[in-house]
Design a protein around this motif. Structure first.
Motif, PDB file in Angstrom:
ATOM      1  N   LYS A 155       0.836  -1.204   0.000  1.00 25.21           N
ATOM      2  CA  LYS A 155       0.000   0.000   0.000  1.00 25.21           C
ATOM      3  C   LYS A 155       0.870   1.252   0.000  1.00 25.21           C
ATOM      4  CE  LYS A 155      -3.993   2.061   0.327  1.00 25.21           C
ATOM      5  NZ  LYS A 155      -5.096   1.884   1.232  1.00 25.21           N
ATOM      6  N   VAL A 156       0.591   2.128  -0.950  1.00 26.85           N
ATOM      7  CA  VAL A 156       1.289   3.409  -1.049  1.00 26.85           C
ATOM      8  C   VAL A 156       0.347   4.496  -0.535  1.00 26.85           C
ATOM      9  CG1 VAL A 156       2.450   5.030  -2.596  1.00 26.85           C
ATOM     10  CG2 VAL A 156       2.506   2.564  -3.100  1.00 26.85           C
ATOM     11  N   VAL A 157       0.856   5.348   0.362  1.00 27.23           N
ATOM     12  CA  VAL A 157       0.051   6.452   0.883  1.00 27.23           C
ATOM     13  C   VAL A 157       0.773   7.766   0.606  1.00 27.23           C
ATOM     14  CG1 VAL A 157      -0.915   7.541   2.953  1.00 27.23           C
ATOM     15  CG2 VAL A 157      -1.098   5.073   2.654  1.00 27.23           C
ATOM     16  N   ILE A 158       0.032   8.721   0.057  1.00 29.17           N
ATOM     17  CA  ILE A 158       0.530  10.074  -0.156  1.00 29.17           C
ATOM     18  C   ILE A 158      -0.008  10.930   0.982  1.00 29.17           C
ATOM     19  CG2 ILE A 158       0.519  12.070  -1.694  1.00 29.17           C
ATOM     20  CD1 ILE A 158      -0.068  10.051  -4.009  1.00 29.17           C
ATOM     21  N   ILE A 159       0.880  11.626   1.675  1.00 32.82           N
ATOM     22  CA  ILE A 159       0.465  12.445   2.817  1.00 32.82           C
ATOM     23  C   ILE A 159      -0.260  13.688   2.322  1.00 32.82           C
ATOM     24  CG2 ILE A 159       1.252  13.778   4.810  1.00 32.82           C
ATOM     25  CD1 ILE A 159       3.605  11.815   5.022  1.00 32.82           C
ATOM     26  N   GLU A 160      -1.456  13.862   2.841  1.00 31.53           N
ATOM     27  CA  GLU A 160      -2.304  14.993   2.460  1.00 31.53           C
ATOM     28  C   GLU A 160      -2.319  15.981   3.627  1.00 31.53           C
ATOM     29  OE1 GLU A 160      -6.725  15.689   0.539  1.00 31.53           O
ATOM     30  OE2 GLU A 160      -6.114  13.688   1.160  1.00 31.53           O
ATOM     31  N   TYR A 161      -1.711  17.143   3.414  1.00 32.63           N
ATOM     32  CA  TYR A 161      -1.663  18.115   4.512  1.00 32.63           C
ATOM     33  C   TYR A 161      -1.899  19.545   4.023  1.00 32.63           C
ATOM     34  CZ  TYR A 161       3.159  18.974   2.970  1.00 32.63           C
ATOM     35  OH  TYR A 161       4.277  19.279   2.224  1.00 32.63           O
ATOM     36  N   GLY A 162      -2.531  19.658   2.864  1.00 27.49           N
ATOM     37  CA  GLY A 162      -2.928  20.970   2.371  1.00 27.49           C
ATOM     38  C   GLY A 162      -1.828  21.754   1.682  1.00 27.49           C
ATOM     39  N   ALA A 163      -0.724  21.105   1.350  1.00 26.18           N
ATOM     40  CA  ALA A 163       0.381  21.823   0.688  1.00 26.18           C
ATOM     41  C   ALA A 163       0.779  21.082  -0.581  1.00 26.18           C
ATOM     42  CB  ALA A 163       1.579  21.955   1.618  1.00 26.18           C
ATOM     43  N   GLY A 164       0.040  21.315  -1.640  1.00 22.99           N
ATOM     44  CA  GLY A 164       0.515  20.738  -2.889  1.00 22.99           C
ATOM     45  C   GLY A 164      -0.555  20.077  -3.714  1.00 22.99           C
ATOM     46  N   ASN A 165      -0.174  19.842  -4.954  1.00 16.84           N
ATOM     47  CA  ASN A 165      -1.043  19.177  -5.912  1.00 16.84           C
ATOM     48  C   ASN A 165      -0.789  17.676  -5.825  1.00 16.84           C
ATOM     49  OD1 ASN A 165      -2.429  18.235  -8.093  1.00 16.84           O
ATOM     50  ND2 ASN A 165      -1.079  19.150  -9.613  1.00 16.84           N
ATOM     51  N   LEU A 166      -1.641  16.985  -5.099  1.00 17.46           N
ATOM     52  CA  LEU A 166      -1.449  15.550  -4.916  1.00 17.46           C
ATOM     53  C   LEU A 166      -1.882  14.760  -6.143  1.00 17.46           C
ATOM     54  CD1 LEU A 166      -2.746  15.055  -1.261  1.00 17.46           C
ATOM     55  CD2 LEU A 166      -0.533  15.843  -2.056  1.00 17.46           C
ATOM     56  N   PHE A 167      -2.754  15.353  -6.944  1.00 15.42           N
ATOM     57  CA  PHE A 167      -3.347  14.612  -8.059  1.00 15.42           C
ATOM     58  C   PHE A 167      -2.296  14.091  -9.034  1.00 15.42           C
ATOM     59  CE2 PHE A 167      -5.260  14.427 -12.332  1.00 15.42           C
ATOM     60  CZ  PHE A 167      -6.204  13.433 -12.099  1.00 15.42           C
ATOM     61  N   SER A 168      -1.305  14.939  -9.374  1.00 10.73           N
ATOM     62  CA  SER A 168      -0.295  14.499 -10.352  1.00 10.73           C
ATOM     63  C   SER A 168       0.574  13.375  -9.781  1.00 10.73           C
ATOM     64  CB  SER A 168       0.562  15.670 -10.818  1.00 10.73           C
ATOM     65  OG  SER A 168       1.151  16.328  -9.726  1.00 10.73           O
ATOM     66  N   VAL A 169       0.864  13.416  -8.471  1.00 11.07           N
ATOM     67  CA  VAL A 169       1.643  12.343  -7.840  1.00 11.07           C
ATOM     68  C   VAL A 169       0.814  11.059  -7.811  1.00 11.07           C
ATOM     69  CG1 VAL A 169       2.870  11.592  -5.766  1.00 11.07           C
ATOM     70  CG2 VAL A 169       2.924  14.000  -6.434  1.00 11.07           C
ATOM     71  N   GLU A 170      -0.442  11.185  -7.408  1.00  8.32           N
ATOM     72  CA  GLU A 170      -1.343  10.031  -7.351  1.00  8.32           C
ATOM     73  C   GLU A 170      -1.491   9.392  -8.736  1.00  8.32           C
ATOM     74  OE1 GLU A 170      -5.941   8.970  -5.994  1.00  8.32           O
ATOM     75  OE2 GLU A 170      -5.256  11.048  -5.976  1.00  8.32           O
ATOM     76  N   THR A 171      -1.669  10.214  -9.756  1.00  5.56           N
ATOM     77  CA  THR A 171      -1.818   9.717 -11.127  1.00  5.56           C
ATOM     78  C   THR A 171      -0.568   8.980 -11.575  1.00  5.56           C
ATOM     79  OG1 THR A 171      -3.320  11.534 -11.641  1.00  5.56           O
ATOM     80  CG2 THR A 171      -2.300  10.419 -13.513  1.00  5.56           C
ATOM     81  N   ALA A 172       0.612   9.545 -11.263  1.00  2.00           N
ATOM     82  CA  ALA A 172       1.881   8.911 -11.658  1.00  2.00           C
ATOM     83  C   ALA A 172       2.051   7.547 -10.995  1.00  2.00           C
ATOM     84  CB  ALA A 172       3.049   9.826 -11.301  1.00  2.00           C
ATOM     85  N   VAL A 173       1.666   7.442  -9.720  1.00  2.58           N
ATOM     86  CA  VAL A 173       1.780   6.164  -8.999  1.00  2.58           C
ATOM     87  C   VAL A 173       0.804   5.138  -9.575  1.00  2.58           C
ATOM     88  CG1 VAL A 173       1.485   5.023  -6.753  1.00  2.58           C
ATOM     89  CG2 VAL A 173       2.657   7.234  -6.893  1.00  2.58           C
TER      90      VAL A 173
END
Length: 194
Positions: free
Chosen positions: A3-21
């Motif tokens: 399981k890969v988790v991207i930390i969501e803390y209100g600083a950044g565009n998570l969508f592009s990282v999530e899409t790449a993974v």
């Protein structure tokens, strides 16, 4: 695969990282929940924005201590990498202290931010398996981590700086692997396969 988790803390565009993974075939979740983050096999800590504001958000949510205590592989991207350092010139901010180095501001002698494609060199980590010296990746930053004992790749803009760093289970990339085409995808996959 784990399981890969991207930390969501209100600083950044998570969508592009999530899409790449996801494009690499991995299951991924974005979360600010400490238990979800602690249960991950791999953690990605992205970030875009201002260091002091981002650290404030991490402290308010208690994620500052969660990140520092992780024992699984953690990849900090851009501001995420800088926040893992001891401190930053940006707002004279204290960081998480994982890397014993201070983040510095580029001088006024060149255009900032350092934005666009630039080559990475002195690749000294399995993170760069299949990546050649001088391959280009995408940067956008006004602050940098000086070359130090934790440097595993360098880049040159005004001066030589750390393009990537590593200490124990913590890695950091100043560039954005999720925006760096095939080279970035290879680096991201090397981390996820670790």
């Amino acid at each position: 695969m784990g399981k890969v988790v991207i930390i969501e803390y209100g600083a950044g565009n998570l969508f592009s990282v999530e899409t790449a993974v996801r494009r690499l075939g991995y299951e991924v979740a974005c979360s600010a929940d400490a238990e979800v983050i602690r249960a991950a096999d791999k953690v990605i800590f992205p970030g875009v924005g201002q260091a002091a504001a981002a650290m404030r958000q991490l402290k308010e949510s208690g994620l500052d201590t969660v990140i520092s205590s992780l024992r699984v592989p953690v990849l900090g991207i851009c501001l995420g990498m800088q926040l893992m350092c001891e401190a930053s010139d940006e707002g004279n901010t204290d960081g998480l202290g994982i890397f014993p180095v201070r983040v510095r501001k580029f001088g006024s002698e060149s255009k900032v931010p350092h934005m666009g494609w630039n080559g990475i060199r002195e690749l000294r980590s399995p993170l760069f398996t299949g990546v050649n010296e001088g391959e280009r990746v995408y940067f956008v930053h006004s602050y940098y981590v000086p070359v130090c004992e934790n440097t595993i790749a360098t880049c040159d803009y005004q001066r030589e700086f750390s393009a990537a760093i590593r200490k124990d289970n913590f890695w950091g990339c100043q560039f954005h692997p999720e925006k760096s085409a095939e080279t970035g995808a290879r680096i991201l996959e090397n981390f996820l396969k670790w």
